[in-house]
Design an enzyme around this catalytic site. Structure first.
Site, PDB file in Angstrom:
ATOM      1  N   TYR A  73      -3.220  -5.068  -0.326  1.00 14.88           N
ATOM      2  CA  TYR A  73      -4.170  -4.327   0.122  1.00 14.88           C
ATOM      3  C   TYR A  73      -5.672  -4.019  -0.366  1.00 14.88           C
ATOM      4  O   TYR A  73      -6.481  -3.744   0.189  1.00 14.88           O
ATOM      5  CB  TYR A  73      -4.264  -2.773   0.600  1.00 14.88           C
ATOM      6  CG  TYR A  73      -1.918  -3.109   1.160  1.00 14.88           C
ATOM      7  CD1 TYR A  73      -2.148  -3.037   2.631  1.00 14.88           C
ATOM      8  CD2 TYR A  73      -1.037  -2.714   0.720  1.00 14.88           C
ATOM      9  CE1 TYR A  73      -1.419  -4.168   3.630  1.00 14.88           C
ATOM     10  CE2 TYR A  73       0.180  -2.793   1.252  1.00 14.88           C
ATOM     11  CZ  TYR A  73      -0.325  -3.276   2.914  1.00 14.88           C
ATOM     12  OH  TYR A  73       1.462  -2.660   3.373  1.00 14.88           O
TER      13      TYR A  73
ATOM     14  N   HIS B  74      -5.734  -6.383  10.968  1.00 16.06           N
ATOM     15  CA  HIS B  74      -4.465  -6.151   9.673  1.00 16.06           C
ATOM     16  C   HIS B  74      -4.963  -6.384   8.206  1.00 16.06           C
ATOM     17  O   HIS B  74      -6.311  -7.603   8.007  1.00 16.06           O
ATOM     18  CB  HIS B  74      -3.528  -6.611   9.480  1.00 16.06           C
ATOM     19  CG  HIS B  74      -2.475  -6.609  10.767  1.00 16.06           C
ATOM     20  ND1 HIS B  74      -1.989  -5.585  10.525  1.00 16.06           N
ATOM     21  CD2 HIS B  74      -2.352  -7.354  11.814  1.00 16.06           C
ATOM     22  CE1 HIS B  74      -1.038  -5.312  12.006  1.00 16.06           C
ATOM     23  NE2 HIS B  74      -1.399  -6.399  12.475  1.00 16.06           N
TER      24      HIS B  74
END
Lengths: 144, 144, 144, 144, 144, 144, 144, 144, 144, 144, 144, 144
Positions: A22, A99
């Site tokens: 991430y 995302h």
């Protein structure tokens, strides 16, 4: 022009959580980048995060009349929330699913988004830049 | 900074083909918009289209050493071309899969992209704007 | 009235290839029969074969404005070519999918045609006669 | 040369039933067209309709020795009748499955015909013309 | 005794492409090794590579009468090419499917070869040695 | 002790129909053999055949109070008739499913019997002998 | 006439094991009943049980030349033993699969027998009587 | 250099068993051919067969430190033995899965090997020659 | 206002058949209750039952022009009758699918109704009361 | 209180086999730890390992009357042994399935245990500690 | 007699949200209609809505002892909430699942209700009238 | 050493809810047993329950830095909560999934845990004892 940015569960941990997937940027830093770019582009943004599916549903509902578009990172609810899908259909605002990671390159179940089918489109895999791209996409839809 | 834009089968028909799904802009107009934005951003682009899977594979292979990133709209080959997937893995350049339409809102088989898993990410659903977003994404990856 | 007959991969081998499945007539003989019947019915035909998916896609695209209908034996590309499906959708000409053999009585994977859904209809199992039936079908559609 | 035309459930409603899918021609008009064309071609036809699977099975059985071929529109029983499939295998007459609409372009379950695998071939999607094509196909098989 | 070696898409990149999966040997070096071993064994080889499915189909077709067997590394087309499968069935030459990597130990989709079912056999996982084994296998079949 | 033998669609064709699968004995001959063996064993049998699912359902219903057990060859309805399954559950008589051929060695769909789950058991693969075995099985259940 | 009865894993526990599913008769009692009935019918039987798949495979192999048929209750190996299936194919003796319980009325996985497809037929659901029926079936096959 | 050749269930029947699928050579003749070729190549081989999965597992375990590679024809256990898969992973010796017949051209279930994923590679379809190719492959791996 | 109540196979056994699942009320008693309630509400009903799929299809067809709505308990045909589905689509009357038992709490296959998709709605699980609710629902639809 | 610990295939290799998955403790050390803890808790244990499915089945059968509970690590047989499942059902002793590794985090096929459904419960993922937890669980069940 | 009406996510938007699917009546109007009808029938109702799965779970739990039945429109949670299913099982009150739209005629995923299996029954497709029918159903269950 | 025990939806009903599945012990009694055992073992525990997925996600997030391990009974969220899975991955604390009942012996959908794959392991089926085993497991992990 006002854009609502919604962030789903665990995105409050950004920067600490699995940085190899991430990235190291925190959600606050992303918000800062989004705000600053939005300002340049003459748009206002509201930026929220919740771990509660119900709260996200409510925020989507309330967007009607308050915002021109929704940029939504549903995180873990992407694959399971018919309730959020129905909320987006109900408010009839343009929505964009984003995302951080490339969901097509991860676990099999992350390929089946329930929500994207009722959005204008989907952007995935560009880390914090996915938010900036989502902002651009939202503005381009509204300007058409 | 040089970016290769590759367009798969039938994209040469853009503007005439099913405008309710794909919009009225032609591929030449998209190329023009991409070139002009790239110039502003200090990047060069090459823009090609082919109906041949084998030719697209060859162009991906030749990108190595010539380009810094690939922005790819594989169109109908998205769902069937292991050969293009393998080519992208082989050249080890950042690649971005883009689509004009929101593939998540169409026929069931358009949800299973074979190619996205070896790209950095995917952008779908924003019409001609998907190309501009793809350009931005490509530059942001290279600037990291 | 002009009809384009397109033949997919391996149909150039007709007459030599597995005659128990595909019959002994060559593609040239079929073309001859189709031409002769078309002439009787006041129609012109163009008759082509390619092993290249991309070439078939291009020919479908070019049919627009040149032909009134397409009769298509996609052969091995029937089950895998989204590109040809998209081309047919794009040109918006009536198309008819034909097969020499009865695809419903062969391997499991031959039951899943990707292309028929965007055609007017499908004819399979009558050997060379499938082409004549396809010609009749094409004319009947145009005369409606 | 005698051909048996069998029509499955609901085909007696043709002309009234969903004309956007099935056309405006009635079954009697189709029968008339088939008879007239058969006469031109020197063939006799028998033309029947039933809503009963068992009756259709019996008619297929009785065709043996009475007819040279069967042209069969199994309608709703296409997807569910192993009994009709077994009857066709048992009588060992050439059979041709026909459909008014293009079954490949409708609900998912209409793609799985149980019956076509034991027929010579299948014709679908040409409205009343499917019957004429079926007649031609039947004659061509017998003339081989 | 003449053997045709066909190489599918991306094999021209061997040596550069993902050496952890495919090894460091180039296709030219493999060709050299195959030629030299073939010479020892009294056989002649032709060695070709293409990224085009259609070209591979054509080469398979042309092998008839020119070669005694085909050794084929279909690479990315292994999992998608009905056209190549049909070509092999059509030429009725013994064919052997080979792979550099062990396809059974990679992505799920690489387990479903469409082509092997119409070959004599399959060899996968031994790097450049797969070609030598394929050569031996081809010779042993012909000598039976 | 009275046993009802029910025969589903196409069994009236026995002896003529595909003798390699179903044998050369006619249904009348099987009936004769069953009657004769039943007599030896002190049992009475009733022996019926229908092509109509509805008639078979009705016969099963009427068996209650008239018969001690049902021996049932559902033929083509084995794989599709929930109605016959429900009828057997409803009458609460012991029922035995029999088949002439070995259904486990034929088409994939013949492995999924809907009916056997509500029977005492199943016997398949012994030709006419399956009926005699079914008779024995029925008697043994009633004698328990 | 000699028949080999083979019993798979856990059948040695019969009589003690879940009597509601498998009955109260022991395997020794079943053997006694089978022997006595076989004697009446002029046949000899050998009756064995093993928990080892490998031993069952070996016994099947050794039956060749020693026995005229095999009656086999594979028990838990029914659903998993390709090795036993291959052994039966290899010895080319008529084999009959039997089960005490009705496998079609139990857990889903018990519906998928791997072995029945290479047997003459299957009998399931009649408790100890399944063995007697299996004996009759074996004799009837050999008398044909 | 020592190679262990392991043969699974029913391979002891080679030569007698279904010669159209498995050939006429016996296992002893194959062993002889393997030994003789190994000798030429300066390698020693041990050659064993068992019908017992457990024995095969044990032999794989014991290979560690005794052999340089395993060539394994798991036969019927190919599709079911996780135990053998785990044994191969545990001993960390190079293993090669071989098959006499082309498993890709037979029953559907023979396409799903559990074992190949933990081997170096797989060779199938060349009859007795598969063993010789397996030997070559084993040596080439060790020589790398 | 006239409502047609149609009852599928085995519903004539109600009251006797598995009372734990279907209750103790007979179909005649249900008819009586429906008639009496309909009378109170100013509606007329026709109430029929058949075990024959074909007869049910015919009754649905004939409802056109005679009735204002259909309340249908298809029983065992719920899961298998495309013919009844097509009949309902054809007559274009509002139809309501009802079930005595809760089909969602029974065997897996009872969850897949083929018919409900072409009805206005479905009511299941309330025993005889399902009919009264079906009557109310039918009237409410017509009054809109 | 006596507890039988059964260990399936390859567990005899513990400590040497893939220590990253299974840890470095040997089976003998685990046995030692289990024995010592059992002693503290006033229980006796028997501890066995086999690579043979049939032997494990036999040991489970023999546990009846000799042991109060079974703690079972079926290893590779977890996913394939209906025979062991049936043995556990047959002996009607409380059984506990244990695994060293977390089977839910490994290959897809390791998620489908055939055996756990007939056990009291399952413990997986704690290395050697899984055995100690299994011991505690067994004692707690017996003390209820 | 007290009935709890629970409404899941997005039902607060009724009247505004997609009126072609859900109708124009607001939830307040439905509540008013339900209250008024309940009063006529001598029952009391409580009527609540929440977007939070957890809150709906809690309300179901608290119904025990406070209400005689639950009428539940789970909306988007119908297809995903095991938690609500478990809550209904736990409180052991009769529950009725209702839907405004006909869920059997919409997206594929709306056919799989997780919750209905633990309810008495399901009513779907009648718009606001579904609530009135649910009320009637609830009262009829309690009066049994 | 501090351990966080988290309990998902409906666990607050323990003792009242379906005692045949979940036992008669209340959650408070389990907490008491866990606390007392933890004290003996020198550990501290925090014990919480929520019906809200979002609250459980938040508690998992907050565990970081406050606790050494998490023992989690996700109850109904086990099968649906990607959000909880992601939270566990994010905090990088050892987590143990526990269940009161044996989830492998219940409805099919309870076999597919989404969460266990990111935990150290899973314990299911031992009633209240599952918590004590979970405590032991947590301590053993931390002591490694």
């Amino acid at each position: 022009m006002k854009i609502l940015f919604l962030n789903g569960p665990n995105l409050n941990l950004l920067g600490q959580r699995q940085p190899d997937i991430y990235g190291k940027t925190t959600l606050a830093e992303i918000e800062e980048r989004v705000r600053s770019r939005a300002k340049e582009l003459g748009a206002a943004v509201d930026f929220r995060q919740s771990n509660h599916e119900g709260e996200l549903v409510t925020w989507i509902q309330q967007a009607k009349g308050q915002f021109d578009a929704i940029v939504l990172n549903p995180a873990g609810y992407t694959y399971t929330s018919v309730a959020m899908r129905d909320a987006i259909s109900a408010v009839e605002l343009p929505a964009i699913e984003i995302h951080l990671s490339n969901v097509h390159a991860r676990e099999e179940f992350r390929k089946n988004t329930i929500i994207a089918a009722v959005c204008c489109g989907q952007i995935s895999g560009f880390g914090a830049e996915s938010y900036i791209l989502g902002l651009h996409a939202a503005l381009s839809i509204k300007l058409k």
